[in-house]
Design a protein around this motif. Structure first.
Motif, PDB file in Angstrom:
ATOM      1  N   CYS A 116       2.815 -45.838   0.993  1.00  0.00           N
ATOM      2  CA  CYS A 116       1.633 -46.469   1.602  1.00  0.00           C
ATOM      3  C   CYS A 116       1.356 -47.879   1.077  1.00  0.00           C
ATOM      4  CB  CYS A 116       0.399 -45.594   1.392  1.00  0.00           C
ATOM      5  SG  CYS A 116      -0.184 -45.504  -0.318  1.00  0.00           S
ATOM      6  N   SER A 117       2.140 -48.344   0.110  1.00  0.00           N
ATOM      7  CA  SER A 117       2.023 -49.684  -0.477  1.00  0.00           C
ATOM      8  C   SER A 117       0.709 -49.932  -1.210  1.00  0.00           C
ATOM      9  CB  SER A 117       2.230 -50.772   0.579  1.00  0.00           C
ATOM     10  OG  SER A 117       3.512 -50.654   1.139  1.00  0.00           O
ATOM     11  N   ALA A 118      -0.006 -48.878  -1.571  1.00  0.00           N
ATOM     12  CA  ALA A 118      -1.241 -49.028  -2.339  1.00  0.00           C
ATOM     13  C   ALA A 118      -0.885 -49.352  -3.789  1.00  0.00           C
ATOM     14  CB  ALA A 118      -2.068 -47.756  -2.268  1.00  0.00           C
ATOM     15  N   MET A 119      -1.612 -50.311  -4.348  1.00  0.00           N
ATOM     16  CA  MET A 119      -1.355 -50.702  -5.738  1.00  0.00           C
ATOM     17  C   MET A 119      -2.307 -49.958  -6.661  1.00  0.00           C
ATOM     18  SD  MET A 119      -1.565 -54.422  -7.578  1.00  0.00           S
ATOM     19  CE  MET A 119      -0.047 -55.096  -6.975  1.00  0.00           C
ATOM     20  N   ASP A 120      -1.817 -49.652  -7.856  1.00  0.00           N
ATOM     21  CA  ASP A 120      -2.602 -48.973  -8.901  1.00  0.00           C
ATOM     22  C   ASP A 120      -3.058 -47.577  -8.487  1.00  0.00           C
ATOM     23  OD1 ASP A 120      -2.325 -51.188 -10.540  1.00  0.00           O
ATOM     24  OD2 ASP A 120      -4.210 -52.080  -9.899  1.00  0.00           O
ATOM     25  N   ARG A 121      -2.285 -46.893  -7.677  1.00  0.00           N
ATOM     26  CA  ARG A 121      -2.615 -45.526  -7.273  1.00  0.00           C
ATOM     27  C   ARG A 121      -1.538 -44.531  -7.711  1.00  0.00           C
ATOM     28  NH1 ARG A 121      -6.594 -48.105  -6.138  1.00  0.00           N
ATOM     29  NH2 ARG A 121      -7.820 -48.014  -4.239  1.00  0.00           N
TER      30      ARG A 121
ATOM     31  N   CYS B 278       1.364 -40.548  -5.831  1.00  0.00           N
ATOM     32  CA  CYS B 278       0.333 -41.453  -5.334  1.00  0.00           C
ATOM     33  C   CYS B 278      -0.916 -40.631  -5.030  1.00  0.00           C
ATOM     34  CB  CYS B 278       0.804 -42.165  -4.062  1.00  0.00           C
ATOM     35  SG  CYS B 278      -0.441 -43.265  -3.351  1.00  0.00           S
ATOM     36  N   VAL B 279      -2.046 -41.049  -5.588  1.00  0.00           N
ATOM     37  CA  VAL B 279      -3.290 -40.318  -5.344  1.00  0.00           C
ATOM     38  C   VAL B 279      -3.908 -40.698  -3.996  1.00  0.00           C
ATOM     39  CG1 VAL B 279      -3.776 -39.969  -7.782  1.00  0.00           C
ATOM     40  CG2 VAL B 279      -4.660 -42.003  -6.645  1.00  0.00           C
ATOM     41  N   SER B 280      -3.417 -41.756  -3.350  1.00  0.00           N
ATOM     42  CA  SER B 280      -3.954 -42.167  -2.039  1.00  0.00           C
ATOM     43  C   SER B 280      -3.317 -41.390  -0.892  1.00  0.00           C
ATOM     44  CB  SER B 280      -3.726 -43.659  -1.808  1.00  0.00           C
ATOM     45  OG  SER B 280      -4.522 -44.416  -2.672  1.00  0.00           O
TER      46      SER B 280
END
Length: 82
Positions: A18-23, A38-40
């Motif tokens: 998902c390309s989320a940073m810091d997850r 990834c928690v997102s």
């Protein structure tokens, strides 16, 4: 290198799904396997990390021949007095 059983977030890590940073968090399960998750978006992947240990070269772990091969003679040239 095994991760802790307590999940820890990795600063600056970007989720490959998902390309989320810091997850992204990493942890070690009951069977001793390392995971990142990834928690997102719920992405989860087992990590297969091979430790890359390289002992720094010091006078203690190098031989006399190796140290002598690294020695260089320095010639100091005086400045021209004009």
């Amino acid at each position: 290198m095994a991760f802790s059983k307590t999940p820890r977030f990795i600063a600056g890590a970007i989720c490959p799904r998902c390309s989320a940073m810091d997850r992204i968090r990493v942890y070690n399960d009951e069977e001793g396997r390392d995971f990142r998750e990834c928690v997102s978006c719920g992405f989860k992947q087992e990590q297969h990390i091979q430790p890359q240990y390289r002992e720094p070269e010091t006078r203690v772990n190098t031989t006399e021949e190796e140290r002598k091969a690294q020695e260089q003679v320095v010639k100091i040239i005086p400045p021209d007095d004009k």
